[in-house]
Design an enzyme around this catalytic site. Sequence first.
Site, PDB file in Angstrom:
ATOM      1  N   TYR A   1       0.811  -1.216   0.000  1.00 54.01           N
ATOM      2  CA  TYR A   1       0.000   0.000   0.000  1.00 54.01           C
ATOM      3  C   TYR A   1       0.850   1.275   0.000  1.00 54.01           C
ATOM      4  CZ  TYR A   1      -4.419  -2.399   0.982  1.00 54.01           C
ATOM      5  OH  TYR A   1      -5.540  -3.185   0.908  1.00 54.01           O
TER       6      TYR A   1
ATOM      7  N   LYS B   1       1.786 -13.421   6.613  1.00 59.66           N
ATOM      8  CA  LYS B   1       1.820 -14.525   5.649  1.00 59.66           C
ATOM      9  C   LYS B   1       3.297 -14.840   5.376  1.00 59.66           C
ATOM     10  CE  LYS B   1      -0.320 -17.307   2.851  1.00 59.66           C
ATOM     11  NZ  LYS B   1      -0.708 -18.601   3.396  1.00 59.66           N
TER      12      LYS B   1
ATOM     13  N   ASP C   1      -4.121 -16.411   6.419  1.00 56.06           N
ATOM     14  CA  ASP C   1      -5.238 -17.206   5.884  1.00 56.06           C
ATOM     15  C   ASP C   1      -5.907 -18.009   6.993  1.00 56.06           C
ATOM     16  OD1 ASP C   1      -2.863 -18.585   6.032  1.00 56.06           O
ATOM     17  OD2 ASP C   1      -3.107 -19.681   4.158  1.00 56.06           O
TER      18      ASP C   1
ATOM     19  N   ASP D   1      -6.058  -4.624   6.451  1.00 54.78           N
ATOM     20  CA  ASP D   1      -7.182  -4.020   5.744  1.00 54.78           C
ATOM     21  C   ASP D   1      -8.301  -5.051   5.588  1.00 54.78           C
ATOM     22  OD1 ASP D   1      -8.720  -2.266   4.352  1.00 54.78           O
ATOM     23  OD2 ASP D   1      -7.548  -2.302   2.514  1.00 54.78           O
TER      24      ASP D   1
END
Length: 410
Positions: free
Chosen positions: A156, A223, A277, A301
């Site tokens: 971002y 992740k 996840d 987000d």
Amino acid sequence: MTDHRGNGTWIDLDRDRNLVVPPDPIIGFIEGDGIGPDIWAATRLVLESAVRRAYGGSKRIRWHELAAGEKALAAVGEPLPQITFDEIRKCVVAIKGPLTTPVGKGFRSLNVTLRQVLNLYACVRPVRYFPGLPSPVKHPEKVNMIVFRENTEDVYAGIEWASGSKEARRLEAILKEEFKVSLPPDSGIGIKPISRAGTQRLVRRAIRYAIENGLPSVTLVHKGNIMKYTEGAFRNWGYELAATEFADLAVTETDLEQKHGGHVPEGKVVIKDRMADSMFQQVLLRPEEYSVIATPNLDGDYLSDALAAQVGGLGMAPGANIGDECAVFEATHGSAPKYAGLDKVNPGSLILSGVMMLEHIGWREAGKLIEDALTRTIQAGVVTYDLARQMDGAREVRCSEFARAVVERM
Ligand code: NAD
């Protein structure tokens, strides 16, 4: 520095950057565009009533309007003039309604600009359930989390080039020549920077919050199995910070099992980590096991919006963008222009952002009054149209009426 204006006193920061809050703090506000004026009027009424009820006349907020959005564009020709940044820094604490991103070339999102210019590196979103709200899950009451999302780094950061652009082609060539990496020639390219300093200031804030509020755990969500040197590093730097700066106050989940027989030593916060996840499954299946979450920008987000939906939607989700110099509290939804001036929408998100603001300045009693009154209002089925249409037997009220209903129940 204490600067009296005869009309309130500036909030100050001490050497450790803790807030020094006078009884009559000057707090900046941006009314916002679209539905902003409606929800701000409702919020202001609720905040002022709660402060009066909690402290009699001994404390009072002195509001200072800041120019931003369409109002500023009309007055001075730009939606976020420099003076607004200067005044937010001077106020140290500000609250804002949603801003419409002006359409047309050359305008970036005003919200992103505010965060970047003021270095508001932590996007903080508490997620809890108010009994009576419509929810898509069976036990929304088990959700009580606060997400600390890194706000300045990651994909971002805005470092990206379009497919076929001169810059993308040049990067492709460098990657091929110097790193022996071949990309498909029509690739758009984005860069994902995650730094130790950026990670640790965010995780530090999350752990401090857990300690100050007596919360059981901080979960680093990432992740890192796939993105080892960015998200994996986020995890490692998070644990590193916990070990170096909070050794007496924190214990890792691994140490808990190996050294403490699974029992949390008195007064310690558990530091754990989960893959992003798997975390989306965890918050649905075992939400009661999670409390404070610290996570990079992109994961944060997605996760904060998913959590908001789990407890009744974005109309009630509060938020804050916090840095070391100042903090801006804000509704998490946009300016919903089609409802502008109709006195119709739900002011809950901005009111609850106001509660976060009161807690931030240490006026917890006033914040608690609002939370309790809001809970009673929703339980009584008194809600705005967005919730009324999903709740059996609800009484639909206008935005301003909702605010008055909350005040009556304080
Ligand atoms: P939006 O959140 O403004 O509205 C989408 C829909 O959500 C609305 O039509 C309405 O049905 C519903 N909604 C939003 N807030 C509500 C409330 N308080 N009560 C009841 N229902 C509500 O999103 P959008 O239409 O994509 O964006 C409109 C403008 O807002 C754009 O210019 C966008 O850039 C801006 N925006 C600002 C912020 C911010 O200031 N933080 C955030 C998102 C979007």
